[in-house]
Design an enzyme around this catalytic site. Structure first.
Site: not given
Ligand SMILES: C[S@@+](CC[C@H](N)C(=O)[O-])C[C@H]1O[C@@H](n2cnc3c(N)ncnc32)[C@H](O)[C@@H]1O
Length: 337
Positions: A200, A226, A228, A246
């Site tokens: 994350d 990191g 993504f 989503h």
């Molecule tokens: C809506 S949350 C989902 C969290 C978890 N997977 C869940 O289902 O409860 C989205 C996650 O994506 C991570 N995220 C957002 N942009 C990101 C990026 N560019 N690279 C890595 N992680 C990212 C956020 O920090 C967050 O923890």
């Protein structure tokens, strides 16, 4: 007019925000945490909550009528559910997402009509503010609240995934966008042979590590910070993504699916879980409402059906794509490389 028709459902949903805001205010004021210490009479509870005498009785009796409190001989107490899930001091607390709903989503949803007309998010990003994660992560308190909220909303699905995926075939996994790390923790707890990685944005690291330690799986779970958008995903036998696709538009969904494909070995599995909309788009109201929530919260995010996701996975090269129900509105799609 036919007498068999009645407007009850219309009024219930239309004024449903009365009940939800009453519950959200009770969580904000920690009514259930207070009552989990011991049951209390009206005056003691009103004093502890700092409520004006005018409507305190109405408020607590509303919570009784909605089934969130009991009242016996004038003494208020939690129900078994609110005592287990809404007492802040318990590990089973799921109120994080409702605290966030109270602070952020309730006011933002007030602008749904504008969002539907403009296609624009109505949260912190409105009027040129920073995008969702940037805005949230700039404030340590909001970061923690959001990550805990994700645990609250995903906990049931996480436990189901830890049971339902055939983990015995695999040795390693990566949970992409892991937030506080509840999925990684549930998988590690249920499958002692596995080692895993939570991936994350870097700011999330300390909160993930504390959670892994609190659940005594820090020896088999590591965090990797990191972004993504900027790099390949870490490699493993299984890649999981919960409530990630989503958040983004179709091009970015496809980019993330392709990156998952690249990071997996032959025979590896890609597990995606969401409040998947049913293929007929007419039953899973929560999945459709979650998609409207993505309108409120993101510039291009939307929820989708299992058929949509399986199609995108096949186009990326995955085979044996299938879907399974998890719990409540949540389901998963699995693609094998
Ligand atoms: C809506 S949350 C989902 C969290 C978890 N997977 C869940 O289902 O409860 C989205 C996650 O994506 C991570 N995220 C957002 N942009 C990101 C990026 N560019 N690279 C890595 N992680 C990212 C956020 O920090 C967050 O923890």
């Amino acid at each position: 007019m036919s007498t068999s028709l009645n407007p009850e459902m219309i009024l219930q949903v239309g004024l449903g925000f009365w009940a939800s805001k009453s519950l959200l205010s009770a969580i904000e004021m920690e009514v259930f945490t207070e009552l989990s210490k011991h049951p209390e009479d009206l005056e003691t509870l009103r004093g502890r909550m700092g409520l004006h005498p005018r409507s305190a009785r109405d408020f607590f009796d509303t919570l009784v009528a909605l089934g969130f409190l009991t009242r016996t001989n004038g003494i208020y107490a939690n129900t078994p559910e609110t005592d287990l899930f809404l007492d802040k001091r318990k590990p089973s607390y799921i109120g994080g997402v409702l605290e966030m709903a109270n602070h952020r989503l309730y006011p933002f949803w007030g602008s749904l009509t504008e969002a539907l007309r403009t296609g624009k998010p109505q949260n912190e990003a409105k009027d040129g503010g920073a995008p969702l994660f940037e805005a949230l992560y700039a404030d340590p308190a909001r970061l923690k609240e959001f990550l805990k909220a994700m645990t609250g909303i995903s906990h049931g699905a996480n436990q189901a995934i830890a049971r339902q995926v055939s983990w015995s075939r695999y040795q390693t996994f990566v949970d992409v966008g892991t937030a506080q790390g509840d999925l990684a923790v549930q998988i590690a707890l249920a499958n002692p042979h596995l080692t895993g990685l939570g991936y994350d944005l870097a700011e999330v690291g300390p909160i993930f590590e504390d959670y892994a330690e609190a659940n005594s799986v820090q020896d088999r779970l590591r965090f990797q910070g990191g972004n993504f958008f900027d790099e390949p995903l870490p490699q493993a036998d299984v890649i999981t993504m919960g409530h990630i696709l989503h958040d983004w538009d179709l091009d970015i969904k496809r980019m993330l699916i392709a990156k998952a494909y690249q990071a997996l070995p032959e025979g590896g599995a890609f597990v995606v879980y969401e409040t998947l909309i049913d293929n007929d788009r007419s039953q899973n109201a929560f999945g459709l409402l979650m998609s409207l929530n993505m309108l409120i919260e993101t510039p291009g995010g939307f929820d989708y059906t299992a058929a949509d996701c399986e199609q995108w996975m096949r186009e990326a090269g995955f085979r044996e794509c299938s879907h399974q129900h998890l719990v409540g509105p949540d389901s998963m799609v699995i693609g094998i490389k």
